[in-house]
Scaffold this active site. Structure first.
Site, mmCIF file in Angstrom:
data_model
loop_
_atom_site.group_PDB
_atom_site.id
_atom_site.type_symbol
_atom_site.label_atom_id
_atom_site.label_comp_id
_atom_site.label_asym_id
_atom_site.label_seq_id
_atom_site.Cartn_x
_atom_site.Cartn_y
_atom_site.Cartn_z
ATOM 1 N N HIS A 54 0.824 -1.221 0.000
ATOM 2 C CA HIS A 54 0.000 0.000 0.000
ATOM 3 C C HIS A 54 0.858 1.270 0.000
ATOM 4 O O HIS A 54 0.497 2.287 0.594
ATOM 5 C CB HIS A 54 -0.952 0.018 1.201
ATOM 6 C CG HIS A 54 -1.913 -1.132 1.231
ATOM 7 N ND1 HIS A 54 -3.060 -1.145 0.469
ATOM 8 C CD2 HIS A 54 -1.898 -2.300 1.897
ATOM 9 C CE1 HIS A 54 -3.708 -2.288 0.682
ATOM 10 N NE2 HIS A 54 -3.017 -3.003 1.541
ATOM 11 N N ASN A 127 -10.237 -3.328 1.882
ATOM 12 C CA ASN A 127 -9.925 -3.224 0.459
ATOM 13 C C ASN A 127 -11.187 -2.897 -0.317
ATOM 14 O O ASN A 127 -12.282 -2.798 0.248
ATOM 15 C CB ASN A 127 -9.321 -4.542 -0.063
ATOM 16 C CG ASN A 127 -7.913 -4.797 0.444
ATOM 17 O OD1 ASN A 127 -7.086 -3.900 0.469
ATOM 18 N ND2 ASN A 127 -7.658 -6.020 0.865
#
Length: 501
Positions: A54, A127
């Site tokens: 990320h 997510n």
């Protein structure tokens, strides 16, 4: 109004900012030029380690508003009445790419939220997909290695990815989502967000239910097709960042509606699959969506690094009335996320503006790098003590777990835990229309063509067996696209995939 004086970091005013102090007009620079030393020393330390995953992300502040009553499920003060509001921060991201990579890559998108509530900060770290590739955190480093770069060449590898996926059939559900158009969302505003894991809610009577969190975009789902995403990677690798910033700055505030699914403890015992398996979903017709509230993003941080890069999220940051579940992936993340933040940002990262709880923080954590003592001064650093009035409130006592076994082992499978095919098959036949199915097949074929090396045929054959188990048509079309001859062994495997449809 008098202008501000230029000062050093210690507040001492100075004049010479652009010219170093030297011995004569062409002589060597003197070490005593403390402004030069301070500026250069700070400059080479302006970056912290980037996130392992990320790394490429965008963020914004906003607010969350409760619109529907769910107090029968949770004692969380945030949800105690309709109309309650709290400030929040959101960070969206790609998963596998580095900080300088394109944000239109085919990749899941991180959907991390921080709610600044009166009972502490609540983080939901999810997510844009309701499932994940693996169901046990022990596999996570190996999985991420396959999404990164080969140690020798420093290049990404389709062979690594498909080798891992083909050897871990539990990944199939997420792989089909990733290879569909949902793997290349049109920025961050046009995608849903999910807590993905199963969590629990506990009400004022100490009754527990299991829950899943869904954030549905109010902008409507919009995705790039594969060729569009590839083109945007070259034209504007920061497309998603620019899209988010532009929309907020012009007052077009993106919004999401929060829903929850609720499963009782009795229903969990009877559920066909393990309800704590993050590779599985709960069907909406069995566990319908319950509307909760609205999230709105309306403020771009005034400094990207200070807020977006230094933001820390962890699924262990929960508030009274919201708790964990036995989900193996979630259990691993409870430790791993705070541990990563202590390494990457520092042991006192929770004192930074973006991470700081705006309400009371009373504990006995002291010192460490960058410690700010303004909130505790010279108060005791041990408990219990005779000098402060900090008490442990029994109202916040955790609900005890009633475990059904005291055996300790490396458990892997229970009944139906090896069914990695029914839900991906339903995703293909029920959730996707004809165009989405064709795009999915094109994207899979395009990616698997890049598998190379002496194990190429073995990897392709193994993965095709998974596709056949999920749906015969899916397997046939991918095999045709790859120009692979179908043998009897593959077809015999496909019989398992038709069960339960």
């Amino acid at each position: 109004m008098a202008s501000k004086k230029l000062t050093s970091a210690s507040g001492a005013p100075y004049f010479e900012h652009q010219d170093s102090q030297t011995v004569g007009p062409r002589g060597p620079v003197l070490l005593q030029d403390f402004v030069l030393q301070e500026n250069l020393a700070h400059f080479v330390r302006e970056r912290i380690p980037e996130r392992i995953v990320h790394a490429k992300g965008s963020g914004a502040y906003g607010k969350f508003t409760v619109t529907h009553d769910i107090s029968k499920y949770t004692r969380a003060k945030l949800f105690s009445k309709v109309g309650n509001e709290c400030r929040m921060f959101a960070r969206f991201s790609t998963v596998g790419g580095e900080k300088g990579s394109a944000d239109t890559e085919r990749d899941p998108r991180g959907f991390a939220l921080k709610f600044y509530t009166e009972d502490g900060n609540w983080d939901m770290v999810g997510n844009n997909t309701p499932v994940f590739f693996i169901k046990d955190a022990k596999k996570f480093p190996d999985f991420i290695h396959t999404q990164k770069r080969i140690p020798k060449t420093n290049l990404k590898s389709a062979t690594m990815k498909w080798d891992f996926w083909s050897l871990n059939p539990e990944s199939l559900h997420q792989v089909l989502i990733l290879m569909s158009d949902r793997g290349t969302p049109y920025g961050y505003r046009h995608m849903h967000g999910f807590g993905s894991h199963t969590y629990s809610m506990i009400n004022k009577d100490n009754e527990r239910v299991w829950v899943k969190f869904h954030f549905k975009t109010k902008q409507g789902i919009k995705n790039f097709e594969d060729d569009q995403a590839m083109m945007m990677k070259g034209q504007n690798p920061d497309f998603a960042q620019e899209d988010l910033v532009t929309s907020i700055e012009k007052g077009d505030f993106p919004k999401w509606t929060l829903f929850i699914q609720v499963m009782t403890e009795e229903q969990a015992k009877e559920f066909r699959w393990n309800p704590f398996d993050v590779t599985k979903v709960w069907f909406h017709d069995e566990f319908p969506l319950i509307e909760v509230g609205e999230m709105e993003l309306n403020e771009i941080p005034d400094n990207f690094f200070a807020h977006v890069e230094q933001a820390t999220f962890s699924p262990s940051h929960l508030i009274s009335g919201i708790s964990f579940s036995p989900d193996k992936m979630l259990q691993g993340r409870l430790f791993s996320y705070p541990d990563a933040h202590r390494y990457r940002v520092g042991v006192n990262s929770h004192q930074l503006e973006v991470n700081r709880c705006p309400f009371a923080v009373n504990n006995y954590q002291r010192d460490g790098a960058m410690a700010n003592s303004s909130s505790y001064r010279d108060s005791p650093n041990y408990f219990p003590n005779s000098f402060d009035d900090i008490t442990a409130d029994p109202e916040y006592k955790d609900l005890e777990y009633d475990l059904d076994s005291t055996d300790v082992a490396h458990y892997n499978r229970n009944e139906n835990d090896d069914d990695h095919y029914t839900q991906p098959g339903l995703l293909y036949t029920k959730a996707m229309n004809a165009e989405a199915r064709e795009n999915l097949i094109h994207n899979i074929v395009d990616s698997m063509r890049d598998i190379s090396g002496p194990k190429r045929e073995e990897i392709i054959s193994r993965q095709l067996c998974h596709f056949f188990r999920a749906n015969i048509e899916l397997g046939m079309k991918i095999a045709l696209g790859l120009q692979v001859n179908i043998d009897a062994n593959m077809m015999s495997h496909s019989k398992n995939g038709e069960e339960g449809f």
